[in-house]
Structures are given as C-alpha cells and as structure tokens.
Design a protein around this motif. Structure first.
Motif, mmCIF file in Angstrom:
data_model
loop_
_atom_site.group_PDB
_atom_site.id
_atom_site.type_symbol
_atom_site.label_atom_id
_atom_site.label_comp_id
_atom_site.label_asym_id
_atom_site.label_seq_id
_atom_site.Cartn_x
_atom_site.Cartn_y
_atom_site.Cartn_z
ATOM 1 N N PHE A 226 0.812 -1.211 0.000
ATOM 2 C CA PHE A 226 0.000 0.000 0.000
ATOM 3 C C PHE A 226 0.849 1.267 0.000
ATOM 4 O O PHE A 226 0.349 2.344 -0.300
ATOM 5 C CB PHE A 226 -0.955 -0.017 1.194
ATOM 6 N N THR A 227 2.118 1.154 0.355
ATOM 7 C CA THR A 227 3.014 2.298 0.242
ATOM 8 C C THR A 227 3.279 2.597 -1.225
ATOM 9 O O THR A 227 3.238 3.756 -1.663
ATOM 10 C CB THR A 227 4.341 2.012 0.968
ATOM 11 N N ALA A 228 3.514 1.554 -1.999
ATOM 12 C CA ALA A 228 3.716 1.726 -3.440
ATOM 13 C C ALA A 228 2.430 2.180 -4.127
ATOM 14 O O ALA A 228 2.473 2.871 -5.152
ATOM 15 C CB ALA A 228 4.204 0.418 -4.051
ATOM 16 N N LEU A 229 1.285 1.814 -3.573
ATOM 17 C CA LEU A 229 -0.001 2.163 -4.184
ATOM 18 C C LEU A 229 -0.171 3.669 -4.326
ATOM 19 O O LEU A 229 -0.569 4.165 -5.378
ATOM 20 C CB LEU A 229 -1.139 1.584 -3.348
ATOM 21 N N GLY A 230 0.119 4.417 -3.270
ATOM 22 C CA GLY A 230 -0.050 5.869 -3.326
ATOM 23 C C GLY A 230 0.842 6.508 -4.376
ATOM 24 O O GLY A 230 0.420 7.406 -5.105
ATOM 25 N N GLU A 231 2.076 6.048 -4.465
ATOM 26 C CA GLU A 231 2.994 6.601 -5.455
ATOM 27 C C GLU A 231 2.574 6.238 -6.873
ATOM 28 O O GLU A 231 2.595 7.070 -7.778
ATOM 29 C CB GLU A 231 4.402 6.084 -5.175
ATOM 30 N N LEU A 232 2.168 4.986 -7.067
ATOM 31 C CA LEU A 232 1.790 4.542 -8.407
ATOM 32 C C LEU A 232 0.552 5.270 -8.919
ATOM 33 O O LEU A 232 0.509 5.699 -10.076
ATOM 34 C CB LEU A 232 1.531 3.031 -8.398
ATOM 35 N N THR A 233 -0.475 5.420 -8.081
ATOM 36 C CA THR A 233 -1.684 6.100 -8.526
ATOM 37 C C THR A 233 -1.383 7.547 -8.923
ATOM 38 O O THR A 233 -1.928 8.066 -9.905
ATOM 39 C CB THR A 233 -2.757 6.086 -7.423
ATOM 40 N N THR A 234 -0.497 8.199 -8.182
ATOM 41 C CA THR A 234 -0.141 9.583 -8.512
ATOM 42 C C THR A 234 0.604 9.649 -9.843
ATOM 43 O O THR A 234 0.314 10.504 -10.686
ATOM 44 C CB THR A 234 0.727 10.183 -7.394
ATOM 45 N N ARG A 235 1.536 8.750 -10.046
ATOM 46 C CA ARG A 235 2.315 8.768 -11.286
ATOM 47 C C ARG A 235 1.456 8.409 -12.496
ATOM 48 O O ARG A 235 1.631 8.974 -13.581
ATOM 49 C CB ARG A 235 3.497 7.805 -11.163
ATOM 50 N N LEU A 236 0.516 7.509 -12.307
ATOM 51 C CA LEU A 236 -0.383 7.164 -13.416
ATOM 52 C C LEU A 236 -1.297 8.334 -13.753
ATOM 53 O O LEU A 236 -1.517 8.663 -14.924
ATOM 54 C CB LEU A 236 -1.222 5.938 -13.051
ATOM 55 N N LEU B 285 -3.955 12.065 -20.683
ATOM 56 C CA LEU B 285 -5.239 11.418 -20.952
ATOM 57 C C LEU B 285 -5.363 10.067 -20.244
ATOM 58 O O LEU B 285 -5.765 9.063 -20.829
ATOM 59 C CB LEU B 285 -5.435 11.242 -22.458
ATOM 60 N N THR B 286 -5.020 10.056 -18.970
ATOM 61 C CA THR B 286 -5.079 8.825 -18.175
ATOM 62 C C THR B 286 -5.944 9.073 -16.948
ATOM 63 O O THR B 286 -5.735 10.040 -16.224
ATOM 64 C CB THR B 286 -3.670 8.382 -17.740
ATOM 65 N N ARG B 287 -6.899 8.190 -16.748
ATOM 66 C CA ARG B 287 -7.804 8.292 -15.604
ATOM 67 C C ARG B 287 -7.556 7.110 -14.665
ATOM 68 O O ARG B 287 -7.358 5.971 -15.114
ATOM 69 C CB ARG B 287 -9.248 8.285 -16.101
ATOM 70 N N VAL B 288 -7.600 7.377 -13.362
ATOM 71 C CA VAL B 288 -7.389 6.346 -12.349
ATOM 72 C C VAL B 288 -8.611 6.296 -11.447
ATOM 73 O O VAL B 288 -9.054 7.330 -10.943
ATOM 74 C CB VAL B 288 -6.119 6.619 -11.511
ATOM 75 N N ASP B 289 -9.164 5.100 -11.238
ATOM 76 C CA ASP B 289 -10.298 4.882 -10.334
ATOM 77 C C ASP B 289 -9.882 3.916 -9.231
ATOM 78 O O ASP B 289 -9.141 2.961 -9.467
ATOM 79 C CB ASP B 289 -11.496 4.304 -11.087
ATOM 80 N N GLY B 290 -10.408 4.149 -8.042
ATOM 81 C CA GLY B 290 -10.102 3.279 -6.915
ATOM 82 C C GLY B 290 -9.544 4.103 -5.761
ATOM 83 O O GLY B 290 -9.685 5.325 -5.739
ATOM 84 N N ALA C 250 7.128 16.277 -10.891
ATOM 85 C CA ALA C 250 6.325 15.132 -10.494
ATOM 86 C C ALA C 250 5.426 15.504 -9.320
ATOM 87 O O ALA C 250 5.820 16.238 -8.421
ATOM 88 C CB ALA C 250 7.231 13.972 -10.104
ATOM 89 N N ALA C 251 4.198 14.973 -9.347
ATOM 90 C CA ALA C 251 3.256 15.238 -8.256
ATOM 91 C C ALA C 251 3.651 14.432 -7.028
ATOM 92 O O ALA C 251 4.245 13.354 -7.126
ATOM 93 C CB ALA C 251 1.843 14.874 -8.698
ATOM 94 N N ALA C 252 3.303 14.950 -5.859
ATOM 95 C CA ALA C 252 3.604 14.245 -4.613
ATOM 96 C C ALA C 252 2.726 13.002 -4.509
ATOM 97 O O ALA C 252 1.566 13.015 -4.922
ATOM 98 C CB ALA C 252 3.357 15.167 -3.429
ATOM 99 N N PRO C 253 3.249 11.899 -3.960
ATOM 100 C CA PRO C 253 2.458 10.673 -3.821
ATOM 101 C C PRO C 253 1.235 10.901 -2.946
ATOM 102 O O PRO C 253 1.282 11.637 -1.967
ATOM 103 C CB PRO C 253 3.439 9.686 -3.166
ATOM 104 N N LEU C 254 0.148 10.245 -3.303
ATOM 105 C CA LEU C 254 -1.063 10.308 -2.501
ATOM 106 C C LEU C 254 -0.868 9.540 -1.194
ATOM 107 O O LEU C 254 -0.231 8.486 -1.167
ATOM 108 C CB LEU C 254 -2.240 9.696 -3.263
ATOM 109 N N ASP C 255 -1.423 10.073 -0.129
ATOM 110 C CA ASP C 255 -1.401 9.397 1.164
ATOM 111 C C ASP C 255 -2.727 8.666 1.308
ATOM 112 O O ASP C 255 -3.756 9.272 1.604
ATOM 113 C CB ASP C 255 -1.203 10.412 2.290
ATOM 114 N N LEU C 256 -2.724 7.354 1.080
ATOM 115 C CA LEU C 256 -3.944 6.562 1.098
ATOM 116 C C LEU C 256 -4.007 5.736 2.377
ATOM 117 O O LEU C 256 -3.073 5.006 2.699
ATOM 118 C CB LEU C 256 -3.987 5.630 -0.116
ATOM 119 N N GLU C 257 -5.105 5.857 3.102
ATOM 120 C CA GLU C 257 -5.307 5.097 4.330
ATOM 121 C C GLU C 257 -6.169 3.867 4.018
ATOM 122 O O GLU C 257 -7.324 4.012 3.616
ATOM 123 C CB GLU C 257 -5.992 5.963 5.391
#
Length: 238
Positions: free
Chosen positions: A114-124, A129-134, A210-217
């Motif tokens: 889940f640490t990688a999740l926040g960074e990956l969603t931000t980079r995607l 023209l890329t949308r991320v859901d979840g 680059a955008a800062a990684p999202l902090d996802l709980e």
C-alpha cells in the motif's frame, strides 16, 4: 405373516425427546481486519482527427502505463487489460462525416504494497489522458480472517448452547447439526463485494515536476460468519 421391520432410517424428531432434549442456537462473529489487497482501474485514452494517429497515440500511452506499473515488481500481484475501443465521433448535422476518433483501453492492477499504491496512482494520474479509479480494498478469498470468523461463530454457538443447558441445571450431550446460515437454501447467496473507498482522478497534460504521492489510508474490512447449531443435552430435573 409377520411383516419384517423396515431398514430405512426413521426421520429425526424435530424437537428432540424427553430423554434427549434438543437445543438450537445461532453463532455469529463480526471482525474488522486490515485489507490485504487494493485494486485500481486505469483508463488510457487518445483523441485524433485521423484513425491511425488516434490508435498510435493510444498504443504509446497504453505501453507507457503498463511499463510504469511493471516497474513496481512484486508489489503488483495482478495486472490485466480489459476493454479496448476506437470510436469515430460524427459531426452534427446530416451525413456521416467523421469529426474525430476516440480511443480507450482499460487496465486493472491489484497491489499488495500500500506504500507503493499511493505513489503509483499519482504517477499514473500524471500521464496524458489517463484516468485512475479506486482504490477498492479487499481480502483474498482464502484470507485467514474468514477462517477466524467461522471458528469464532462456532465457539459462540457452543457457548450459547452451554449457557442454556446450565440455566436448566444440566449439560450438553452431543452435537446434532452444524450448518452455515443459508447452506440448505435453494437460492445461492449473493457474492460479497469488496468494500473500500473510491478515488477518481484524471490527467490531461504532463507537468514539469512530479506530483507528490497520494497518502492513502487502507479501509478496514468487515468479515462476518453465522452458523446454526443443534445439540442434545442430558435431561434436566425440572
């Protein structure tokens, strides 16, 4: 002539007998546990006045998204490509004049880190023209939490039946039946849907930084189990 006794088993008496009274109880368990996986949906799009140009852009962006996801290695447990489409957009008015072409590819990724999740969603989401859901948080089907809930529900059923027997000054004798709630129902139970929050973001232009990684709980998951149990007990002295 004497009729031989029937060898067929006789149906059980639904409420027991005076010599073997029956107790019927329900055991329940409700747990809250940390999620084990998180799923995100990625939609890569393209738009162009020429079909080939829209397709080439879509192929390039899809490859870039897949390559980015794969750089996270073991943190990504599953990666799947879903629907793909190239759709012509017609001009308003009569005729079938094509104004532009829209391309779309949907990707699903399942992560355990889940640490990688926040960074990956931000980079995607920072891609063109890329949308991320979840993310959609969930437990694995074979998660130990499901076994823990079932075992706790059985223990509660035994404890409840024992308390009823003790209230009558007697004790349990034998287990007659143990069943999941709805196990004998002809209507299949609806599959549980993963619970979790939803994050939706879209990027339409690349930024210089680059955008800062999202902090996802992670959202804790609720696990439930229910059983029906029937016991016999020693005859109480009433």
């Amino acid at each position: 002539m004497t009729t031989p006794p029937s060898e067929e088993p006789q149906p059980a008496v639904p409420y027991g007998t005076p010599d073997a009274p029956r107790i019927a109880v329900r055991g329940e368990a409700r747990l809250e546990v940390d999620p084990e996986i998180a799923r995100i949906g990625i939609t890569v799009a393209s738009r162009g006045k020429d079909r080939r140009a829209a397709l080439d852009d879509l192929t390039r962006r899809n490859t870039a998204a897949l390559d980015l996801i794969k750089t996270y290695g073991a943190a990504v447990e599953k990666l799947e490509t879903g629907s793909f489409s190239i759709t012509p957009q017609l001009k308003e008015g009569r005729g079938e004049r094509i104004h532009a072409y829209h391309g779309r590819v949907h990707i699903t990724a399942e992560l355990t880190d889940f640490t990688a999740l926040g960074e990956l969603t931000t980079r995607l989401a920072d891609q063109d023209l890329t949308r991320v859901d979840g993310p959609w948080w969930a437990l694995r089907p074979n998660s130990p939490a499901h076994r823990q809930a079932r075992q706790q529900a059985v223990r509660e059923a035994v404890q409840r039946a024992r308390e009823y027997a003790e209230a009558l000054g007697t004790s349990l004798a034998a287990l007659v039946e143990l069943a999941d709630i709805g196990a004998e129902s002809s209507t299949p139970a609806s599959p549980a849907r993963p619970s979790g929050g939803r994050m939706r973001s879209a990027a339409y232009a690349a930024e210089d930084t680059a955008a800062a990684p999202l902090d996802l709980e992670p959202q804790r998951q609720r696990v439930q189990a229910q059983v029906n149990a029937r016991f016999t007990m020693a005859p109480p002295q009433l």
